[in-house]
Design a protein around this motif. Structure first.
Motif, PDB file in Angstrom:
ATOM      1  N   THR A  37       0.830  -1.200   0.000  1.00 37.72           N
ATOM      2  CA  THR A  37       0.000   0.000   0.000  1.00 37.72           C
ATOM      3  C   THR A  37       0.871   1.258   0.000  1.00 37.72           C
ATOM      4  O   THR A  37       0.581   2.212  -0.719  1.00 37.72           O
ATOM      5  N   GLU A  38       1.920   1.235   0.786  1.00 38.53           N
ATOM      6  CA  GLU A  38       2.803   2.400   0.844  1.00 38.53           C
ATOM      7  C   GLU A  38       3.401   2.715  -0.531  1.00 38.53           C
ATOM      8  O   GLU A  38       3.396   3.867  -0.970  1.00 38.53           O
ATOM      9  N   GLU A  39       3.865   1.682  -1.204  1.00 37.78           N
ATOM     10  CA  GLU A  39       4.445   1.892  -2.534  1.00 37.78           C
ATOM     11  C   GLU A  39       3.403   2.402  -3.520  1.00 37.78           C
ATOM     12  O   GLU A  39       3.679   3.284  -4.336  1.00 37.78           O
ATOM     13  N   ARG A  40       2.199   1.859  -3.448  1.00 35.90           N
ATOM     14  CA  ARG A  40       1.160   2.305  -4.369  1.00 35.90           C
ATOM     15  C   ARG A  40       0.755   3.745  -4.101  1.00 35.90           C
ATOM     16  O   ARG A  40       0.476   4.516  -5.021  1.00 35.90           O
ATOM     17  N   TYR A  41       0.752   4.119  -2.846  1.00 29.42           N
ATOM     18  CA  TYR A  41       0.433   5.511  -2.513  1.00 29.42           C
ATOM     19  C   TYR A  41       1.498   6.455  -3.079  1.00 29.42           C
ATOM     20  O   TYR A  41       1.177   7.460  -3.715  1.00 29.42           O
ATOM     21  N   ARG A  42       2.757   6.089  -2.884  1.00 33.00           N
ATOM     22  CA  ARG A  42       3.852   6.896  -3.439  1.00 33.00           C
ATOM     23  C   ARG A  42       3.728   7.047  -4.951  1.00 33.00           C
ATOM     24  O   ARG A  42       3.868   8.127  -5.506  1.00 33.00           O
ATOM     25  N   GLN A  43       3.485   5.934  -5.611  1.00 31.19           N
ATOM     26  CA  GLN A  43       3.326   5.945  -7.072  1.00 31.19           C
ATOM     27  C   GLN A  43       2.199   6.876  -7.485  1.00 31.19           C
ATOM     28  O   GLN A  43       2.321   7.631  -8.452  1.00 31.19           O
ATOM     29  N   PHE A  44       1.101   6.793  -6.762  1.00 29.23           N
ATOM     30  CA  PHE A  44      -0.054   7.612  -7.115  1.00 29.23           C
ATOM     31  C   PHE A  44       0.292   9.088  -7.004  1.00 29.23           C
ATOM     32  O   PHE A  44       0.008   9.880  -7.907  1.00 29.23           O
ATOM     33  N   VAL A  45       0.908   9.459  -5.902  1.00 33.71           N
ATOM     34  CA  VAL A  45       1.278  10.862  -5.681  1.00 33.71           C
ATOM     35  C   VAL A  45       2.255  11.327  -6.758  1.00 33.71           C
ATOM     36  O   VAL A  45       2.163  12.437  -7.278  1.00 33.71           O
ATOM     37  N   GLU A  46       3.172  10.434  -7.106  1.00 34.37           N
ATOM     38  CA  GLU A  46       4.175  10.783  -8.106  1.00 34.37           C
ATOM     39  C   GLU A  46       3.553  10.915  -9.500  1.00 34.37           C
ATOM     40  O   GLU A  46       3.848  11.856 -10.235  1.00 34.37           O
ATOM     41  N   ASN A  47       2.663   9.983  -9.835  1.00 31.51           N
ATOM     42  CA  ASN A  47       2.095   9.980 -11.184  1.00 31.51           C
ATOM     43  C   ASN A  47       1.000  11.015 -11.382  1.00 31.51           C
ATOM     44  O   ASN A  47       0.773  11.477 -12.489  1.00 31.51           O
ATOM     45  N   TYR A  48       0.240  11.299 -10.326  1.00 30.67           N
ATOM     46  CA  TYR A  48      -0.922  12.171 -10.483  1.00 30.67           C
ATOM     47  C   TYR A  48      -0.930  13.299  -9.458  1.00 30.67           C
ATOM     48  O   TYR A  48      -1.887  13.440  -8.698  1.00 30.67           O
ATOM     49  N   PRO A  49       0.124  14.129  -9.443  1.00 34.65           N
ATOM     50  CA  PRO A  49       0.180  15.205  -8.449  1.00 34.65           C
ATOM     51  C   PRO A  49      -1.000  16.168  -8.572  1.00 34.65           C
ATOM     52  O   PRO A  49      -1.489  16.670  -7.550  1.00 34.65           O
ATOM     53  N   ALA A  50      -1.482  16.392  -9.793  1.00 35.59           N
ATOM     54  CA  ALA A  50      -2.599  17.330  -9.990  1.00 35.59           C
ATOM     55  C   ALA A  50      -3.867  16.803  -9.336  1.00 35.59           C
ATOM     56  O   ALA A  50      -4.698  17.568  -8.844  1.00 35.59           O
ATOM     57  N   ILE A  51      -4.017  15.471  -9.330  1.00 34.22           N
ATOM     58  CA  ILE A  51      -5.215  14.878  -8.744  1.00 34.22           C
ATOM     59  C   ILE A  51      -5.133  14.922  -7.226  1.00 34.22           C
ATOM     60  O   ILE A  51      -6.118  15.233  -6.544  1.00 34.22           O
ATOM     61  N   VAL A  52      -3.941  14.637  -6.701  1.00 33.86           N
ATOM     62  CA  VAL A  52      -3.765  14.611  -5.247  1.00 33.86           C
ATOM     63  C   VAL A  52      -4.239  15.923  -4.621  1.00 33.86           C
ATOM     64  O   VAL A  52      -4.817  15.929  -3.530  1.00 33.86           O
ATOM     65  N   GLU A  53      -4.038  17.015  -5.330  1.00 34.50           N
ATOM     66  CA  GLU A  53      -4.416  18.319  -4.781  1.00 34.50           C
ATOM     67  C   GLU A  53      -5.916  18.544  -4.729  1.00 34.50           C
ATOM     68  O   GLU A  53      -6.391  19.400  -4.000  1.00 34.50           O
ATOM     69  N   LYS A  54      -6.648  17.789  -5.535  1.00 32.72           N
ATOM     70  CA  LYS A  54      -8.082  18.071  -5.654  1.00 32.72           C
ATOM     71  C   LYS A  54      -8.966  17.124  -4.868  1.00 32.72           C
ATOM     72  O   LYS A  54     -10.146  17.399  -4.679  1.00 32.72           O
ATOM     73  N   VAL A  55      -8.441  15.971  -4.457  1.00 27.70           N
ATOM     74  CA  VAL A  55      -9.310  14.957  -3.883  1.00 27.70           C
ATOM     75  C   VAL A  55      -9.002  14.733  -2.411  1.00 27.70           C
ATOM     76  O   VAL A  55      -7.924  15.076  -1.934  1.00 27.70           O
ATOM     77  N   THR A  56      -9.949  14.137  -1.709  1.00 28.43           N
ATOM     78  CA  THR A  56      -9.738  13.849  -0.294  1.00 28.43           C
ATOM     79  C   THR A  56      -8.932  12.562  -0.160  1.00 28.43           C
ATOM     80  O   THR A  56      -8.838  11.752  -1.085  1.00 28.43           O
ATOM     81  N   GLN A  57      -8.392  12.390   1.034  1.00 24.36           N
ATOM     82  CA  GLN A  57      -7.602  11.201   1.305  1.00 24.36           C
ATOM     83  C   GLN A  57      -8.495   9.955   1.298  1.00 24.36           C
ATOM     84  O   GLN A  57      -8.069   8.870   0.923  1.00 24.36           O
ATOM     85  N   LYS A  58      -9.716  10.157   1.691  1.00 20.53           N
ATOM     86  CA  LYS A  58     -10.701   9.076   1.660  1.00 20.53           C
ATOM     87  C   LYS A  58     -10.879   8.561   0.234  1.00 20.53           C
ATOM     88  O   LYS A  58     -10.981   7.354   0.004  1.00 20.53           O
ATOM     89  N   GLN A  59     -10.901   9.488  -0.711  1.00 23.90           N
ATOM     90  CA  GLN A  59     -11.078   9.088  -2.107  1.00 23.90           C
ATOM     91  C   GLN A  59      -9.824   8.409  -2.646  1.00 23.90           C
ATOM     92  O   GLN A  59      -9.915   7.451  -3.420  1.00 23.90           O
ATOM     93  N   ILE A  60      -8.676   8.870  -2.230  1.00 21.78           N
ATOM     94  CA  ILE A  60      -7.437   8.194  -2.645  1.00 21.78           C
ATOM     95  C   ILE A  60      -7.424   6.779  -2.070  1.00 21.78           C
ATOM     96  O   ILE A  60      -7.094   5.822  -2.767  1.00 21.78           O
ATOM     97  N   ALA A  61      -7.811   6.651  -0.808  1.00 24.70           N
ATOM     98  CA  ALA A  61      -7.878   5.315  -0.198  1.00 24.70           C
ATOM     99  C   ALA A  61      -8.785   4.402  -1.005  1.00 24.70           C
ATOM    100  O   ALA A  61      -8.451   3.241  -1.259  1.00 24.70           O
ATOM    101  N   SER A  62      -9.929   4.931  -1.433  1.00 32.20           N
ATOM    102  CA  SER A  62     -10.884   4.098  -2.162  1.00 32.20           C
ATOM    103  C   SER A  62     -10.381   3.783  -3.570  1.00 32.20           C
ATOM    104  O   SER A  62     -10.847   2.847  -4.214  1.00 32.20           O
ATOM    105  N   TYR A  63      -9.428   4.564  -4.058  1.00 31.51           N
ATOM    106  CA  TYR A  63      -8.777   4.263  -5.341  1.00 31.51           C
ATOM    107  C   TYR A  63      -7.716   3.174  -5.147  1.00 31.51           C
ATOM    108  O   TYR A  63      -7.549   2.290  -5.989  1.00 31.51           O
TER     109      TYR A  63
END
Lengths: 207, 207
Positions: free
Chosen positions: B167-193
């Motif tokens: 999970t930690e690695e996938r979270y890092r990847q997500f933040v790295e690949n989609y920085p524009a999205i990270v700024e717009k969504v809640t952590q709850k939504q990232i978790a559900s992704y």
DNA sequence: CCTAAAAATTAAGATAGTTTAAGACCGCGC
DNA sequence: GCGCGGTCTTAAACTATCTTAATTTTTAGG
């Protein structure tokens, strides 16, 4: 337009064999129609390969220059992590297309190795040849648009299932959706496709 | 070929506005070129919609008749399970295409709902209209071939990551690949992704 | 500016999945 | 026909993740 008859008259090859015995054309013609001339043109630029069990047609880390179609047999595409863990990305049986698409399309090092699960006959299309085919037989754009559309839908469903279902549910889905594959592969390989250890899959099945 | 000038002379519409202000054409023209006439034709068959935050453009269980392009704003596509658990399948920001592709293409009930994360301007293309566009502007087959090809590559990579990484690695990847999205969504939504609970994602981030 | 609702954090106890190790069961080459 | 290597199963100990619930922080709306 080059018709079949006209093609025969101008055919540079002495014999024109109908291409209907190739599974690949039955596959393509599920979505578009091809003339015998077009089939002849395509097949003349392909390699038809017979490979043995365990033989690899792509090695992780190398560039993937080919797109493969499975005439007969079955293969497995998998990633090997730095820690030595194998993750199976896809299985391909008769009538499927397979490659490391990212490596093939973007000419990046492959994340995947592809290996035969049994003796196979496969057809290989070179990257540059395919690009030319897109120019000269534009309806192939439509064909691959549909192929990729379906591949995207499948992968998105897989992603949904992998984040929302339990291992037991995912195993059931797999068996239900791909009964032909279940018969050809080991349980260890199914486990590596589901993303769990073989030991755990075994204990899930016991129930 | 119908040129821009010729089109103006024969234009059935009183005013020809250049379509370059639409992000959708900049998107399409990354891969193919369109004449002003073609753009005019396409846009005349689209709806340009302004939607509010939390408004839904697709409801799970219904038929999806539209393909959407995001001119501005951001949206989220998610599945709601029988047990009430939300799984986010994708986020779409400016310059992305989004729909329930299985429902759209195969006219099956949607597995997904799609909801605006903020006020959005989106362009909607009807299923039957798109099928006609494929006939009259065949290079759109090429465009969507490339779009689906990339979508397939992305989803396959996601599937690999979801079965092979922590999970930690996938979270890092997500933040790295989609920085524009990270700024717009809640952590709850990232978790559900990512397919984990918000509580667990929170504890993973602490480290 | 205030308040209600949603989101994020924290922590404890429960469940899902891994690791390691051992034994049973193949299929295959010598 | 024997032995070897890979697969499958089982079990115990360990780790990751979930569930629940309480507490704090942030956000949206009047």
């Amino acid at each position: 337009m080059l018709t079949y008859t006209k093609f025969i008259q101008t055919n540079p090859f002495p014999i024109l064999v109908s291409m209907t015995h190739y599974q690949i054309f039955r596959n393509i013609q599920k979505h578009i129609s091809l003339t015998e001339a077009e089939k002849q043109h395509i097949i003349s630029q392909c390699d038809v390969l017979d490979i043995q069990k365990k033989q690899r047609i792509l090695e992780q880390g190398k560039l993937c220059k080919k797109l493969y179609f499975v005439e007969s047999g079955s293969l497995r595409a998998f990633n090997l992590s730095a820690e030595g863990k194998e993750s199976t990305i896809m299985f391909a049986v008769k009538d499927w297309w397979i490659t490391d698409m990212n490596s093939f399309v973007n000419q990046k090092p492959a994340l995947l190795s592809i290996e035969a699960l049994e003796p196979c006959q496969i057809i290989s299309l070179d990257f540059h040849v395919l690009e030319q085919h897109y120019q000269f037989i534009p309806k192939l754009e439509r064909f691959f648009r549909i192929i990729f559309q379906n591949a995207y839908i499948r992968e998105q469903l897989r992603a949904l299932q992998s984040i929302s279902l339990t291992t037991e549910e995912r195993y059931r889905q797999f068996v239900e959706n791909y009964p032909a594959i279940v018969e050809k592969v080991t349980q260890k390989q199914i486990a590596s496709y589901l993303g769990v250890t073989p030991e755990f899959l075994s204990s899930v099945k016991k129930k």
